[in-house]
Enzyme design. Sequence first.
Site, PDB file in Angstrom:
ATOM      1  N   GLU A   1       0.878  -1.178   0.000  1.00 37.58           N
ATOM      2  CA  GLU A   1       0.000   0.000   0.000  1.00 37.58           C
ATOM      3  C   GLU A   1       0.916   1.228   0.000  1.00 37.58           C
ATOM      4  OE1 GLU A   1      -4.193   1.523   1.912  1.00 37.58           O
ATOM      5  OE2 GLU A   1      -2.975   0.144   3.071  1.00 37.58           O
TER       6      GLU A   1
ATOM      7  N   HIS B   1      -6.127   6.083  -2.362  1.00 37.83           N
ATOM      8  CA  HIS B   1      -5.429   7.169  -1.656  1.00 37.83           C
ATOM      9  C   HIS B   1      -5.190   8.311  -2.639  1.00 37.83           C
ATOM     10  CE1 HIS B   1      -4.614   5.519   2.336  1.00 37.83           C
ATOM     11  NE2 HIS B   1      -4.564   4.342   1.735  1.00 37.83           N
TER      12      HIS B   1
ATOM     13  N   HIS C   1     -10.094   0.305  -0.793  1.00 40.49           N
ATOM     14  CA  HIS C   1     -11.114   0.734   0.188  1.00 40.49           C
ATOM     15  C   HIS C   1     -11.976   1.881  -0.369  1.00 40.49           C
ATOM     16  CE1 HIS C   1      -7.846   3.459   1.254  1.00 40.49           C
ATOM     17  NE2 HIS C   1      -7.253   2.584   2.045  1.00 40.49           N
TER      18      HIS C   1
ATOM     19  N   ASP D   1      -8.963  -4.490   6.073  1.00 40.50           N
ATOM     20  CA  ASP D   1      -8.031  -3.382   6.342  1.00 40.50           C
ATOM     21  C   ASP D   1      -7.724  -3.337   7.841  1.00 40.50           C
ATOM     22  OD1 ASP D   1      -6.357  -1.272   5.788  1.00 40.50           O
ATOM     23  OD2 ASP D   1      -7.933   0.231   5.600  1.00 40.50           O
TER      24      ASP D   1
END
Length: 381
Positions: free
Chosen positions: A129, A195, A216, A273
Amino acid sequence: MSRYIVNGEVYIEHRFLKKTIKIEDGKLIILPPDAPIEDGAEVYNAAGKKVVPGFIDVHTHGAVGVDVNAATAEDYEKICRFAAGNGTTSWLCSVLTDTKEQTEWCIDEYKKHQKMEHKGANLLGIHLEGPFLSSEYKGAMPEHLLQKANMPLLKEYQDRAEGNIRYITISPEVEGLIDDIPAMKELGITVAIGHSGADYDTSWKAINNGAECCTHTFNAMKLLHQHFPAIMGAALESDIYCEAICDGRHLHPGTVRLLLKVKGLDKVVAITDSIMAAGLPDGRYKLGVNDVIVEDGDAKLENGVRAGSTLTQNVALKNLLAFTGKRLEEILPLLSENPARLIKVYDKKGSIADGKDADIVLLDAENDIADVFVGGNLIER
Protein backbone atom coordinates in the site's frame (compact mmCIF):
# COMPACT_ATOMS: atom_id res chain seq x y z
CA MET A 1 -5.60 -40.79 4.59
CA SER A 2 -8.69 -39.40 2.91
CA ARG A 3 -11.20 -37.17 4.69
CA TYR A 4 -14.88 -36.80 3.93
CA ILE A 5 -17.33 -34.02 4.73
CA VAL A 6 -20.85 -35.43 4.66
CA ASN A 7 -24.45 -34.31 5.16
CA GLY A 8 -23.78 -30.61 4.64
CA GLU A 9 -25.28 -28.05 2.28
CA VAL A 10 -22.37 -27.37 -0.08
CA TYR A 11 -21.95 -24.03 -1.87
CA ILE A 12 -21.26 -24.84 -5.52
CA GLU A 13 -21.71 -22.42 -8.42
CA HIS A 14 -23.63 -19.91 -6.26
CA ARG A 15 -26.17 -22.31 -4.79
CA PHE A 16 -26.35 -24.83 -1.99
CA LEU A 17 -26.49 -28.51 -2.93
CA LYS A 18 -26.43 -31.78 -1.04
CA LYS A 19 -22.99 -33.19 -1.82
CA THR A 20 -20.25 -35.22 -0.20
CA ILE A 21 -16.78 -33.72 -0.27
CA LYS A 22 -13.72 -35.93 -0.37
CA ILE A 23 -10.39 -34.38 0.59
CA GLU A 24 -7.30 -36.06 -0.78
CA ASP A 25 -3.77 -34.62 -0.68
CA GLY A 26 -5.23 -31.25 0.33
CA LYS A 27 -7.49 -31.07 -2.74
CA LEU A 28 -11.25 -31.28 -3.21
CA ILE A 29 -13.26 -34.00 -4.95
CA ILE A 30 -17.02 -33.42 -5.21
CA LEU A 31 -19.14 -36.56 -4.89
CA PRO A 32 -22.86 -37.38 -4.84
CA PRO A 33 -24.44 -37.23 -1.38
CA ASP A 34 -24.79 -41.01 -1.24
CA ALA A 35 -21.23 -41.79 -2.36
CA PRO A 36 -19.58 -44.64 -0.44
CA ILE A 37 -16.96 -43.77 2.18
CA GLU A 38 -13.59 -45.49 2.05
CA ASP A 39 -12.78 -47.78 4.94
CA GLY A 40 -10.64 -46.05 7.54
CA ALA A 41 -11.31 -42.55 6.22
CA GLU A 42 -11.94 -39.64 8.59
CA VAL A 43 -15.52 -38.40 8.39
CA TYR A 44 -16.75 -34.93 9.36
CA ASN A 45 -20.52 -34.81 9.82
CA ALA A 46 -21.68 -31.40 8.57
CA ALA A 47 -25.37 -32.01 9.25
CA GLY A 48 -27.12 -28.70 9.85
CA LYS A 49 -24.15 -26.75 8.51
CA LYS A 50 -23.37 -24.91 5.30
CA VAL A 51 -20.08 -25.77 3.57
CA VAL A 52 -18.59 -22.68 1.89
CA PRO A 53 -15.25 -21.64 0.37
CA GLY A 54 -12.63 -20.22 2.70
CA PHE A 55 -12.56 -16.43 2.87
CA ILE A 56 -9.71 -14.46 1.25
CA ASP A 57 -8.56 -11.11 2.67
CA VAL A 58 -6.41 -9.16 0.20
CA HIS A 59 -5.94 -6.12 2.46
CA THR A 60 -4.92 -6.39 6.11
CA HIS A 61 -2.19 -4.75 8.18
CA GLY A 62 -2.31 -7.05 11.16
CA ALA A 63 -4.17 -8.55 14.11
CA VAL A 64 -3.71 -9.93 17.65
CA GLY A 65 -0.94 -7.49 18.52
CA VAL A 66 1.03 -7.93 15.31
CA ASP A 67 1.64 -5.04 12.91
CA VAL A 68 2.67 -6.27 9.45
CA ASN A 69 5.33 -3.56 9.10
CA ALA A 70 7.09 -4.94 12.18
CA ALA A 71 6.10 -8.62 11.87
CA THR A 72 8.63 -11.42 12.13
CA ALA A 73 8.02 -14.76 10.43
CA GLU A 74 6.69 -16.06 13.76
CA ASP A 75 4.41 -13.04 14.05
CA TYR A 76 2.93 -13.78 10.63
CA GLU A 77 2.04 -17.20 11.98
CA LYS A 78 0.06 -15.58 14.82
CA ILE A 79 -2.03 -13.72 12.25
CA CYS A 80 -2.44 -16.89 10.18
CA ARG A 81 -3.90 -18.76 13.13
CA PHE A 82 -6.14 -15.90 14.22
CA ALA A 83 -7.40 -15.40 10.65
CA ALA A 84 -8.22 -19.08 10.18
CA GLY A 85 -10.33 -19.05 13.33
CA ASN A 86 -12.44 -16.31 11.75
CA GLY A 87 -12.93 -18.09 8.42
CA THR A 88 -10.10 -16.41 6.52
CA THR A 89 -8.14 -19.25 4.92
CA SER A 90 -5.92 -17.06 2.70
CA TRP A 91 -4.62 -13.49 3.01
CA LEU A 92 -2.14 -10.95 1.75
CA CYS A 93 0.04 -9.04 4.23
CA SER A 94 -0.38 -5.33 3.51
CA VAL A 95 2.86 -3.40 3.97
CA LEU A 96 2.18 0.26 4.69
CA THR A 97 4.45 2.87 3.08
CA ASP A 98 7.77 2.63 4.92
CA THR A 99 11.50 3.09 4.39
CA LYS A 100 13.27 0.98 1.79
CA GLU A 101 15.15 -0.85 4.53
CA GLN A 102 12.02 -1.68 6.52
CA THR A 103 10.06 -2.72 3.43
CA GLU A 104 12.89 -5.08 2.47
CA TRP A 105 12.91 -6.44 6.01
CA CYS A 106 9.16 -7.12 5.75
CA ILE A 107 9.74 -8.98 2.48
CA ASP A 108 12.52 -11.07 4.03
CA GLU A 109 10.36 -12.04 7.02
CA TYR A 110 7.56 -13.00 4.63
CA LYS A 111 9.98 -15.34 2.83
CA LYS A 112 11.08 -16.87 6.13
CA HIS A 113 7.46 -17.55 7.01
CA GLN A 114 6.94 -19.34 3.70
CA LYS A 115 9.57 -21.89 4.76
CA MET A 116 7.93 -22.56 8.13
CA GLU A 117 5.54 -25.35 8.92
CA HIS A 118 2.33 -23.67 9.98
CA LYS A 119 -1.22 -24.47 11.03
CA GLY A 120 -3.26 -21.46 10.06
CA ALA A 121 -4.42 -19.51 7.02
CA ASN A 122 -2.33 -19.41 3.85
CA LEU A 123 -0.22 -16.26 3.56
CA LEU A 124 -0.48 -15.94 -0.23
CA GLY A 125 1.73 -12.93 -0.83
CA ILE A 126 2.39 -9.26 -0.23
CA HIS A 127 0.26 -6.18 -0.83
CA LEU A 128 2.20 -2.92 -1.04
CA GLU A 129 0.00 0.00 0.00
CA GLY A 130 2.36 2.64 -1.36
CA PRO A 131 4.87 4.21 -1.52
CA PHE A 132 3.54 5.71 -4.78
CA LEU A 133 0.63 7.60 -3.24
CA SER A 134 -0.84 11.09 -3.13
CA SER A 135 0.10 13.22 -0.14
CA GLU A 136 -3.32 14.93 -0.22
CA TYR A 137 -5.14 11.64 0.47
CA LYS A 138 -2.36 9.88 2.36
CA GLY A 139 -4.55 8.77 5.28
CA ALA A 140 -2.18 7.00 7.67
CA MET A 141 0.73 7.03 5.21
CA PRO A 142 3.86 8.87 6.41
CA GLU A 143 4.10 11.77 3.96
CA HIS A 144 7.90 12.03 3.97
CA LEU A 145 8.15 8.45 2.66
CA LEU A 146 5.78 8.86 -0.30
CA GLN A 147 7.44 8.68 -3.73
CA LYS A 148 6.94 9.45 -7.39
CA ALA A 149 7.02 6.60 -9.90
CA ASN A 150 10.05 4.39 -9.35
CA MET A 151 9.90 1.17 -11.35
CA PRO A 152 13.51 0.21 -10.57
CA LEU A 153 12.62 0.22 -6.86
CA LEU A 154 9.45 -1.81 -7.39
CA LYS A 155 11.35 -4.32 -9.53
CA GLU A 156 13.97 -4.56 -6.81
CA TYR A 157 11.24 -5.28 -4.27
CA GLN A 158 9.63 -7.91 -6.51
CA ASP A 159 12.96 -9.61 -7.19
CA ARG A 160 13.68 -9.69 -3.47
CA ALA A 161 10.19 -11.12 -2.85
CA GLU A 162 10.80 -13.79 -5.51
CA GLY A 163 7.63 -12.73 -7.32
CA ASN A 164 5.41 -12.76 -4.25
CA ILE A 165 4.24 -9.14 -4.39
CA ARG A 166 0.78 -9.85 -5.78
CA TYR A 167 -0.98 -6.53 -5.29
CA ILE A 168 -0.15 -2.82 -5.08
CA THR A 169 -2.12 0.35 -4.37
CA ILE A 170 -1.05 3.46 -6.33
CA SER A 171 -2.44 6.96 -6.84
CA PRO A 172 -2.94 7.64 -10.58
CA GLU A 173 -2.06 11.34 -10.33
CA VAL A 174 1.44 10.68 -8.99
CA GLU A 175 3.95 11.61 -11.68
CA GLY A 176 4.85 8.78 -14.04
CA LEU A 177 2.67 6.08 -12.50
CA ILE A 178 0.05 5.63 -15.20
CA ASP A 179 2.67 4.80 -17.80
CA ASP A 180 4.22 2.24 -15.42
CA ILE A 181 1.04 0.21 -14.84
CA PRO A 182 1.70 -2.22 -17.73
CA ALA A 183 5.21 -2.83 -16.38
CA MET A 184 3.78 -3.51 -12.92
CA LYS A 185 1.44 -6.08 -14.41
CA GLU A 186 4.37 -7.69 -16.25
CA LEU A 187 5.97 -8.18 -12.84
CA GLY A 188 2.90 -10.22 -11.84
CA ILE A 189 1.36 -7.49 -9.68
CA THR A 190 -2.34 -6.63 -9.71
CA VAL A 191 -2.73 -2.84 -9.61
CA ALA A 192 -5.34 -1.01 -7.52
CA ILE A 193 -5.93 2.74 -7.44
CA GLY A 194 -6.62 4.64 -4.24
CA HIS A 195 -5.43 7.17 -1.66
CA SER A 196 -6.10 9.55 -4.49
CA GLY A 197 -7.57 12.85 -5.60
CA ALA A 198 -7.16 11.95 -9.26
CA ASP A 199 -9.59 13.53 -11.68
CA TYR A 200 -11.94 11.47 -13.81
CA ASP A 201 -9.82 11.43 -16.97
CA THR A 202 -6.63 10.55 -15.13
CA SER A 203 -8.39 7.74 -13.29
CA TRP A 204 -9.76 6.34 -16.55
CA LYS A 205 -6.26 6.42 -18.06
CA ALA A 206 -5.05 4.28 -15.16
CA ILE A 207 -7.92 1.85 -15.65
CA ASN A 208 -7.37 1.67 -19.40
CA ASN A 209 -3.68 1.01 -18.74
CA GLY A 210 -4.54 -2.00 -16.60
CA ALA A 211 -5.58 -0.99 -13.07
CA GLU A 212 -8.05 -3.62 -11.87
CA CYS A 213 -9.35 -2.48 -8.48
CA CYS A 214 -10.13 0.49 -6.26
CA THR A 215 -8.65 0.38 -2.75
CA HIS A 216 -11.11 0.73 0.19
CA THR A 217 -13.65 2.42 -2.06
CA PHE A 218 -15.09 5.77 -0.84
CA ASN A 219 -12.34 6.04 1.80
CA ALA A 220 -9.16 8.15 1.36
CA MET A 221 -10.15 9.41 -2.09
CA LYS A 222 -11.83 12.34 -3.82
CA LEU A 223 -15.54 11.67 -3.87
CA LEU A 224 -18.07 12.02 -6.67
CA HIS A 225 -19.29 15.49 -7.63
CA GLN A 226 -21.86 15.94 -10.35
CA HIS A 227 -19.52 18.17 -12.36
CA PHE A 228 -16.25 16.42 -11.41
CA PRO A 229 -16.76 12.66 -11.10
CA ALA A 230 -13.09 12.17 -10.08
CA ILE A 231 -11.59 8.80 -9.16
CA MET A 232 -14.80 7.81 -7.40
CA GLY A 233 -16.87 8.26 -10.55
CA ALA A 234 -14.39 6.31 -12.68
CA ALA A 235 -14.28 3.45 -10.17
CA LEU A 236 -18.07 3.18 -10.08
CA GLU A 237 -18.58 3.53 -13.83
CA SER A 238 -15.85 1.11 -14.91
CA ASP A 239 -15.71 -2.65 -14.58
CA ILE A 240 -12.85 -2.73 -12.07
CA TYR A 241 -13.25 -4.39 -8.69
CA CYS A 242 -13.98 -2.26 -5.64
CA GLU A 243 -12.69 -3.09 -2.17
CA ALA A 244 -15.13 -2.40 0.67
CA ILE A 245 -14.60 -2.24 4.45
CA CYS A 246 -17.96 -3.42 5.76
CA ASP A 247 -17.59 -2.61 9.45
CA GLY A 248 -20.43 -0.07 9.57
CA ARG A 249 -17.93 2.72 10.25
CA HIS A 250 -16.00 3.18 7.02
CA LEU A 251 -19.18 2.79 4.97
CA HIS A 252 -22.78 3.46 5.94
CA PRO A 253 -25.00 0.44 5.20
CA GLY A 254 -26.75 2.51 2.53
CA THR A 255 -23.41 3.18 0.88
CA VAL A 256 -22.70 -0.55 0.84
CA ARG A 257 -26.06 -1.18 -0.81
CA LEU A 258 -25.37 1.55 -3.36
CA LEU A 259 -21.94 0.12 -4.16
CA LEU A 260 -23.39 -3.34 -4.73
CA LYS A 261 -26.21 -1.99 -6.87
CA VAL A 262 -23.81 -0.02 -9.07
CA LYS A 263 -20.96 -2.54 -9.31
CA GLY A 264 -22.82 -5.83 -9.04
CA LEU A 265 -22.14 -8.70 -6.67
CA ASP A 266 -19.27 -9.94 -8.83
CA LYS A 267 -17.15 -6.77 -8.59
CA VAL A 268 -17.00 -6.00 -4.86
CA VAL A 269 -14.26 -7.43 -2.64
CA ALA A 270 -14.89 -7.48 1.12
CA ILE A 271 -11.65 -6.60 2.93
CA THR A 272 -10.87 -5.95 6.58
CA ASP A 273 -8.03 -3.38 6.34
CA SER A 274 -7.47 -4.59 9.91
CA ILE A 275 -4.63 -3.40 12.13
CA MET A 276 -2.85 -5.07 15.04
CA ALA A 277 -5.79 -4.24 17.33
CA ALA A 278 -8.08 -6.78 15.63
CA GLY A 279 -8.99 -9.41 18.21
CA LEU A 280 -7.82 -7.21 21.11
CA PRO A 281 -9.47 -4.67 23.46
CA ASP A 282 -9.54 -0.91 22.98
CA GLY A 283 -6.22 0.83 23.60
CA ARG A 284 -3.17 2.35 21.94
CA TYR A 285 -1.60 0.52 19.01
CA LYS A 286 0.71 1.03 16.02
CA LEU A 287 0.09 1.07 12.28
CA GLY A 288 3.50 1.24 10.65
CA VAL A 289 5.13 4.34 12.11
CA ASN A 290 1.79 5.76 13.32
CA ASP A 291 0.26 5.77 16.79
CA VAL A 292 -3.36 4.61 16.68
CA ILE A 293 -6.03 4.95 19.34
CA VAL A 294 -8.85 2.38 19.36
CA GLU A 295 -12.06 3.36 21.12
CA ASP A 296 -15.19 1.23 20.89
CA GLY A 297 -13.36 -0.84 18.26
CA ASP A 298 -12.81 2.22 16.05
CA ALA A 299 -9.17 2.85 15.06
CA LYS A 300 -8.04 6.45 14.53
CA LEU A 301 -4.86 8.49 14.43
CA GLU A 302 -4.44 11.12 17.14
CA ASN A 303 -5.71 13.74 14.65
CA GLY A 304 -8.97 11.83 14.28
CA VAL A 305 -8.25 10.34 10.84
CA ARG A 306 -9.51 6.75 10.67
CA ALA A 307 -6.60 4.29 10.42
CA GLY A 308 -7.62 0.81 9.38
CA SER A 309 -10.14 -1.27 11.29
CA THR A 310 -10.56 -4.01 13.85
CA LEU A 311 -12.82 -5.98 11.49
CA THR A 312 -12.63 -9.72 10.78
CA GLN A 313 -14.14 -11.39 7.73
CA ASN A 314 -16.65 -13.49 9.67
CA VAL A 315 -18.06 -10.23 11.06
CA ALA A 316 -17.94 -8.63 7.60
CA LEU A 317 -20.06 -11.50 6.27
CA LYS A 318 -22.74 -11.04 8.91
CA ASN A 319 -22.66 -7.26 8.46
CA LEU A 320 -23.16 -7.61 4.72
CA LEU A 321 -26.13 -9.91 5.25
CA ALA A 322 -27.64 -7.43 7.71
CA PHE A 323 -26.89 -4.33 5.62
CA THR A 324 -28.29 -5.73 2.37
CA GLY A 325 -30.94 -8.29 3.25
CA LYS A 326 -29.49 -10.48 0.52
CA ARG A 327 -29.19 -14.25 0.67
CA LEU A 328 -25.97 -15.90 1.84
CA GLU A 329 -25.39 -17.38 -1.60
CA GLU A 330 -25.36 -13.88 -3.11
CA ILE A 331 -22.91 -12.42 -0.57
CA LEU A 332 -20.33 -15.22 -0.36
CA PRO A 333 -18.48 -14.28 -3.59
CA LEU A 334 -17.44 -10.96 -2.01
CA LEU A 335 -15.28 -12.90 0.45
CA SER A 336 -14.16 -15.80 -1.75
CA GLU A 337 -14.55 -15.84 -5.52
CA ASN A 338 -14.08 -12.12 -6.17
CA PRO A 339 -10.80 -11.70 -4.23
CA ALA A 340 -9.49 -14.94 -5.73
CA ARG A 341 -10.17 -13.67 -9.24
CA LEU A 342 -8.68 -10.26 -8.41
CA ILE A 343 -5.30 -11.63 -7.33
CA LYS A 344 -5.27 -14.42 -9.93
CA VAL A 345 -5.60 -17.47 -7.68
CA TYR A 346 -9.08 -18.58 -8.74
CA ASP A 347 -7.63 -21.67 -10.40
CA LYS A 348 -6.81 -22.94 -6.89
CA LYS A 349 -8.98 -21.05 -4.44
CA GLY A 350 -12.21 -19.10 -4.06
CA SER A 351 -14.77 -21.81 -4.78
CA ILE A 352 -15.61 -25.43 -4.04
CA ALA A 353 -14.78 -27.45 -7.13
CA ASP A 354 -12.86 -30.56 -8.15
CA GLY A 355 -9.11 -30.16 -7.84
CA LYS A 356 -9.15 -26.90 -5.89
CA ASP A 357 -7.42 -26.43 -2.55
CA ALA A 358 -9.43 -27.82 0.34
CA ASP A 359 -9.94 -24.46 2.09
CA ILE A 360 -13.41 -24.71 3.58
CA VAL A 361 -15.53 -22.91 6.15
CA LEU A 362 -18.45 -24.55 7.98
CA LEU A 363 -21.21 -22.12 8.95
CA ASP A 364 -23.93 -22.88 11.50
CA ALA A 365 -27.58 -21.88 11.24
CA GLU A 366 -26.75 -18.30 12.38
CA ASN A 367 -23.89 -18.06 9.84
CA ASP A 368 -21.30 -18.12 12.61
CA ILE A 369 -18.07 -20.06 12.09
CA ALA A 370 -18.46 -23.68 13.21
CA ASP A 371 -15.20 -25.11 11.83
CA VAL A 372 -12.52 -24.34 9.28
CA PHE A 373 -10.36 -26.53 7.03
CA VAL A 374 -7.16 -25.20 5.46
CA GLY A 375 -5.47 -27.44 2.93
CA GLY A 376 -7.76 -30.23 4.07
CA ASN A 377 -6.69 -29.97 7.72
CA LEU A 378 -9.19 -29.11 10.44
CA ILE A 379 -8.02 -25.98 12.24
CA GLU A 380 -7.91 -25.97 16.03
CA ARG A 381 -10.07 -23.06 17.22
